[in-house]
Design a protein around this motif. Structure first.
Motif, PDB file in Angstrom:
ATOM      1  N   LEU A   9      -7.193 -47.106  15.239  1.00 30.17           N
ATOM      2  CA  LEU A   9      -6.289 -46.209  14.519  1.00 30.17           C
ATOM      3  C   LEU A   9      -6.961 -44.848  14.553  1.00 30.17           C
ATOM      4  CD1 LEU A   9      -5.562 -48.389  11.360  1.00 30.17           C
ATOM      5  CD2 LEU A   9      -4.083 -48.045  13.320  1.00 30.17           C
ATOM      6  N   SER A  12      -6.890 -41.321  11.003  1.00 26.10           N
ATOM      7  CA  SER A  12      -6.543 -41.852   9.688  1.00 26.10           C
ATOM      8  C   SER A  12      -7.605 -41.416   8.687  1.00 26.10           C
ATOM      9  CB  SER A  12      -6.481 -43.381   9.720  1.00 26.10           C
ATOM     10  OG  SER A  12      -5.496 -43.812  10.613  1.00 26.10           O
ATOM     11  N   CYS A  14     -10.068 -42.012   5.689  1.00 24.78           N
ATOM     12  CA  CYS A  14     -10.746 -43.124   5.017  1.00 24.78           C
ATOM     13  C   CYS A  14     -10.740 -42.879   3.514  1.00 24.78           C
ATOM     14  CB  CYS A  14     -12.184 -43.243   5.520  1.00 24.78           C
ATOM     15  SG  CYS A  14     -13.120 -44.538   4.679  1.00 24.78           S
ATOM     16  N   THR A  20     -11.546 -37.815   8.203  1.00 24.87           N
ATOM     17  CA  THR A  20     -10.562 -38.239   9.186  1.00 24.87           C
ATOM     18  C   THR A  20     -11.342 -39.043  10.205  1.00 24.87           C
ATOM     19  OG1 THR A  20      -9.205 -36.313   8.798  1.00 24.87           O
ATOM     20  CG2 THR A  20      -8.835 -37.499  10.849  1.00 24.87           C
ATOM     21  N   CYS A  43     -13.941 -48.414   9.038  1.00 26.25           N
ATOM     22  CA  CYS A  43     -14.156 -46.986   9.264  1.00 26.25           C
ATOM     23  C   CYS A  43     -15.344 -46.783  10.204  1.00 26.25           C
ATOM     24  CB  CYS A  43     -14.410 -46.284   7.937  1.00 26.25           C
ATOM     25  SG  CYS A  43     -14.787 -44.515   8.121  1.00 26.25           S
TER      26      CYS A  43
END
Length: 64
Positions: A9, A12, A14, A20, A43
């Motif tokens: 992904l 995105s 966290c 980001t 992450c």
């Protein structure tokens, strides 16, 4: 950490480190319920792992 682009992904945010980030995405069947999937994201920066369960019969049908 090397992440397969097909299982990532991108861009995105966290919730833990608020960066980001790139998340590694894994989806696998839940061991005790074949109608349920476990979704896991990790992450890239802080390495925090998040997971949730999704029932297949509650998902939307695509392509109809």
């Amino acid at each position: 950490m090397i992440i397969n682009p097909e299982n990532a992904l991108l861009d995105s945010a966290c919730p833990c480190c608020e960066r980001t980030a790139v998340f590694e995405l894994k989806v696998m069947p839940e061991m005790y319920d074949p109608q349920q999937l476990m979704v896991v994201v990790k992450c890239h920066f802080c390495e925090t792992t998040f997971n949730d369960f999704v029932r297949i019969n509650e998902m939307e049908v695509c392509g109809e």
